[in-house]
Design a protein around this motif. Structure first.
Motif, mmCIF file in Angstrom:
data_model
loop_
_atom_site.group_PDB
_atom_site.id
_atom_site.type_symbol
_atom_site.label_atom_id
_atom_site.label_comp_id
_atom_site.label_asym_id
_atom_site.label_seq_id
_atom_site.Cartn_x
_atom_site.Cartn_y
_atom_site.Cartn_z
ATOM 1 N N TYR A 14 17.346 70.198 36.767
ATOM 2 C CA TYR A 14 16.706 71.323 36.079
ATOM 3 C C TYR A 14 15.921 70.759 34.893
ATOM 4 N N GLU A 42 16.391 76.876 31.948
ATOM 5 C CA GLU A 42 16.191 77.242 33.351
ATOM 6 C C GLU A 42 17.529 77.343 34.075
ATOM 7 N N TYR A 43 18.402 76.385 33.835
ATOM 8 C CA TYR A 43 19.731 76.413 34.461
ATOM 9 C C TYR A 43 20.498 77.658 34.026
#
Length: 259
Positions: free
Chosen positions: A200, A205-206
């Motif tokens: 990622y 984002e994760y």
């Protein structure tokens, strides 16, 4: 928490949360399975069709019957399916609506820990697969820390917040799977641990994708913004800022129908 069970609302949200992970582990599984083409498959608990489409791309099946109890997931599966090889219908793993010896191959992909009675489900797969056919499955090693969003689970636990797990996470344990397959009378039972990973670009984002997972989002939505922020900080301490490599682990099993 009053919420007790995961709620899969639609196939699109599942694809965002699990699609790429499903493809990673599914491809590794099919490499190991080395299934012949031109066979008749049943995909038990097909969800939004991710596993079904993987079979279409990888093993050139003659036909697939794909079942799931969720109408919303099946709607998504039908929309994404283009080859016409698969038929999608409502169904449950412990009561498959097919005659004995109807399939060459049975698959249960990332679903056995959701099944109320795993023994009955495996027995049903054995029943509908003809002699010499294969009964197969793979599942995240949730209790062993193999779930892709384990870092968020750990952060929640550190804050004394319990994420919602599938009803039977123990079914993803390698020894439990082997016991289920052996008890069902399957021959040549073999297992494999599958390791997969994704990078990622950022923790953000994760976190965004991971917190869309039903077992996580249903809990976080009941917390205060301050509590959620605290869990986020703990999760970032576990993973790092980014780019971050997230590792996951699944257990796979296969057996041959001997009846």
């Amino acid at each position: 928490m009053s919420v007790q069970t995961m709620q899969f609302v639609d196939g699109k949200s599942y694809e965002t949360m699990m699609g790429l992970w499903s493809a990673e582990v599914g491809n590794a599984f099919l490499d190991w399975l080395d299934a012949p083409s031109g066979k008749r498959w049943i995909d038990v608990g097909c969800g939004n069709g991710a596993s079904t489409e993987l079979l279409v791309r990888r093993v050139a099946p003659a036909h697939i019957e794909a079942l799931d109890p969720s109408a919303q997931q099946l709607d998504f599966a039908r929309q994404r399916h283009q080859s016409g090889v698969a038929n999608f219908s409502i169904g449950t793993a412990d009561d498959l609506p097919f005659p004995d010896d109807d399939f060459d191959m049975a698959l249960m992909a990332l679903v056995i820990f959701f099944v109320p009675d795993a023994n009955a489900a495996v027995d049903e797969m054995v029943r509908v697969v003809r002699r010499g056919g294969k009964v197969t499955a793979y599942a995240w090693d949730i209790l062993g820390g193999g779930f892709p969003y384990e870092a968020i689970h750990r952060a929640m636990s550190a804050a004394s917040i319990t994420p919602i797990l599938p009803p039977h996470p123990e079914a993803g344990d390698l020894a439990v799977l082997e016991k289920l397959w052996t008890a069902a009378g399957l021959a040549d039972v073999a297992t494999k641990t599958i390791h997969v990973s994704r990078i990622y670009p950022t923790f953000d984002e994760y976190w965004a994708v991971g917190t869309s997972a039903p077992g996580i989002s249903q809990v976080l939505n009941q917390l205060s913004a301050q509590d959620v922020a605290g869990i986020r900080i703990r999760a970032q301490e576990i993973t790092g800022q980014g780019p971050i490599t997230i590792k996951a682990r699944a257990h796979a099993i296969k057996g041959t129908v001997a009846h």
